[in-house]
Design an enzyme around this catalytic site. Structure first.
Site, PDB file in Angstrom:
ATOM      1  N   ASP A  21       0.889  -1.155   0.000  1.00  0.00           N
ATOM      2  CA  ASP A  21       0.000   0.000   0.000  1.00  0.00           C
ATOM      3  C   ASP A  21       0.939   1.221   0.000  1.00  0.00           C
ATOM      4  O   ASP A  21       2.107   1.090   0.360  1.00  0.00           O
ATOM      5  CB  ASP A  21      -0.856  -0.055   1.279  1.00  0.00           C
ATOM      6  CG  ASP A  21      -1.542   1.264   1.573  1.00  0.00           C
ATOM      7  OD1 ASP A  21      -2.209   1.801   0.676  1.00  0.00           O
ATOM      8  OD2 ASP A  21      -1.398   1.768   2.710  1.00  0.00           O
ATOM      9  N   ASP A 205      -1.612  -0.578   6.045  1.00  0.00           N
ATOM     10  CA  ASP A 205      -1.770   0.003   7.385  1.00  0.00           C
ATOM     11  C   ASP A 205      -3.201   0.405   7.716  1.00  0.00           C
ATOM     12  O   ASP A 205      -3.517   0.677   8.867  1.00  0.00           O
ATOM     13  CB  ASP A 205      -0.891   1.255   7.528  1.00  0.00           C
ATOM     14  CG  ASP A 205      -1.471   2.438   6.780  1.00  0.00           C
ATOM     15  OD1 ASP A 205      -1.615   3.507   7.378  1.00  0.00           O
ATOM     16  OD2 ASP A 205      -1.806   2.286   5.600  1.00  0.00           O
ATOM     17  N   ASP A 209      -7.231  -1.731   4.036  1.00  0.00           N
ATOM     18  CA  ASP A 209      -6.266  -2.783   3.699  1.00  0.00           C
ATOM     19  C   ASP A 209      -6.606  -4.127   4.348  1.00  0.00           C
ATOM     20  O   ASP A 209      -6.086  -5.157   3.938  1.00  0.00           O
ATOM     21  CB  ASP A 209      -4.847  -2.371   4.141  1.00  0.00           C
ATOM     22  CG  ASP A 209      -4.384  -1.103   3.446  1.00  0.00           C
ATOM     23  OD1 ASP A 209      -4.685  -0.950   2.254  1.00  0.00           O
ATOM     24  OD2 ASP A 209      -3.744  -0.266   4.098  1.00  0.00           O
TER      25      ASP A 209
END
Length: 256
Positions: A21, A205, A209
């Site tokens: 990410d 995080d 996600d």
């Protein structure tokens, strides 16, 4: 690096690709307002974002710096991956990305500056935009180069941010495979397709996600910045949020 069980160590040693990410994982997730266009843009956005815990929302409220009279906020609706609708007294406010404006048939200018562009409209009329920036973590470049030294050549970046920001961060870090402008459900579909290509780690995080961390062969969460949902869903938690701990964990698992 907190590893939840010996089977995770076994799986980590067989990793062939790593998906990162961007925000809060490869970047610090500490946003700041770089530029504001439109007289009431910052004030309207601050009222709309008043109840949000998102780091971008916090950066807007911080830049506004004035007391917000929450009694003026009549209604709020959040649209994941798009932005926020707010009714402030008698005015209908939209704050979010270009997709939110397009969805509501509001014409907005295209902005060439690299950063996250937050558009603001009032009663279906374009009001202005806010340019928000983030900083890359100091050890993100080390993380990517160390992964390549570990014979993991498939390093991927997956982000909901716009293409210009995503490509700028990726080129700085030496990542060649980038998926940008992705909504949470699109992230799931992309990870599903990547799973066919080999043993896959997903590093993230945020709340958005958590589904892909669960779906991946191994999910790795950032422990200090990360949301509770991401930490709960992950197989591995990096307690100091340093992405270079990902190749380190893989090397340790191989040695083990």
């Amino acid at each position: 690096v907190l590893v939840k069980g010996s089977t995770v160590i076994e799986s980590l040693s067989k990793v062939t690709q790593v998906v990162f990410d961007k925000t809060g994982t490869l970047t610090q997730g500490k946003f700041f307002v770089e530029d504001v266009v439109g007289e009431d843009t910052l004030m309207l956005a601050s009222y709309a974002e008043y109840n949000s815990n998102h780091p971008i929302a916090k950066s807007i409220i911080s830049a506004y710096g004035k007391k917000i009279d929450s009694s003026k906020i009549v209604d709020l609706k959040e649209f994941a991956g798009y932005g926020i609708y707010a009714k402030i007294e008698n005015n209908e406010i939209l704050v979010g990305n270009k997709k939110l404006m397009d969805k509501n048939n509001i014409e907005v200018p295209s902005v060439s500056d690299i950063g996250t562009i937050v558009y603001v409209s009032k009663d279906n009329k374009y009001e202005g935009y806010i340019l928000i920036k983030d900083r890359i973590k100091e050890d993100s470049k080390t993380a990517v180069s160390n992964l390549k030294e570990t014979n993991i050549n498939d390093v991927v970046m997956l982000t909901g941010d716009n293409e210009a920001v995503a490509n700028s961060v990726a080129s700085t870090l030496g990542i060649t495979k980038v998926y940008s402008n992705t909504l949470p459900d699109q992230k799931v579909n992309i990870v599903k397709s990547l799973l066919n290509e080999g043993n896959t780690v997903v590093v993230g995080d945020g709340i958005n996600d958590a589904p892909v961390l669960t779906l991946a062969d191994i999910g790795i969460a950032m422990g200090s910045l990360g949301s509770d949902a991401a930490i709960e869903a992950a197989d591995v938690v990096i307690m100091d949020d340093m992405p270079s701990k990902v190749p380190s964990a893989i090397n340790h698992s191989k040695k083990t």
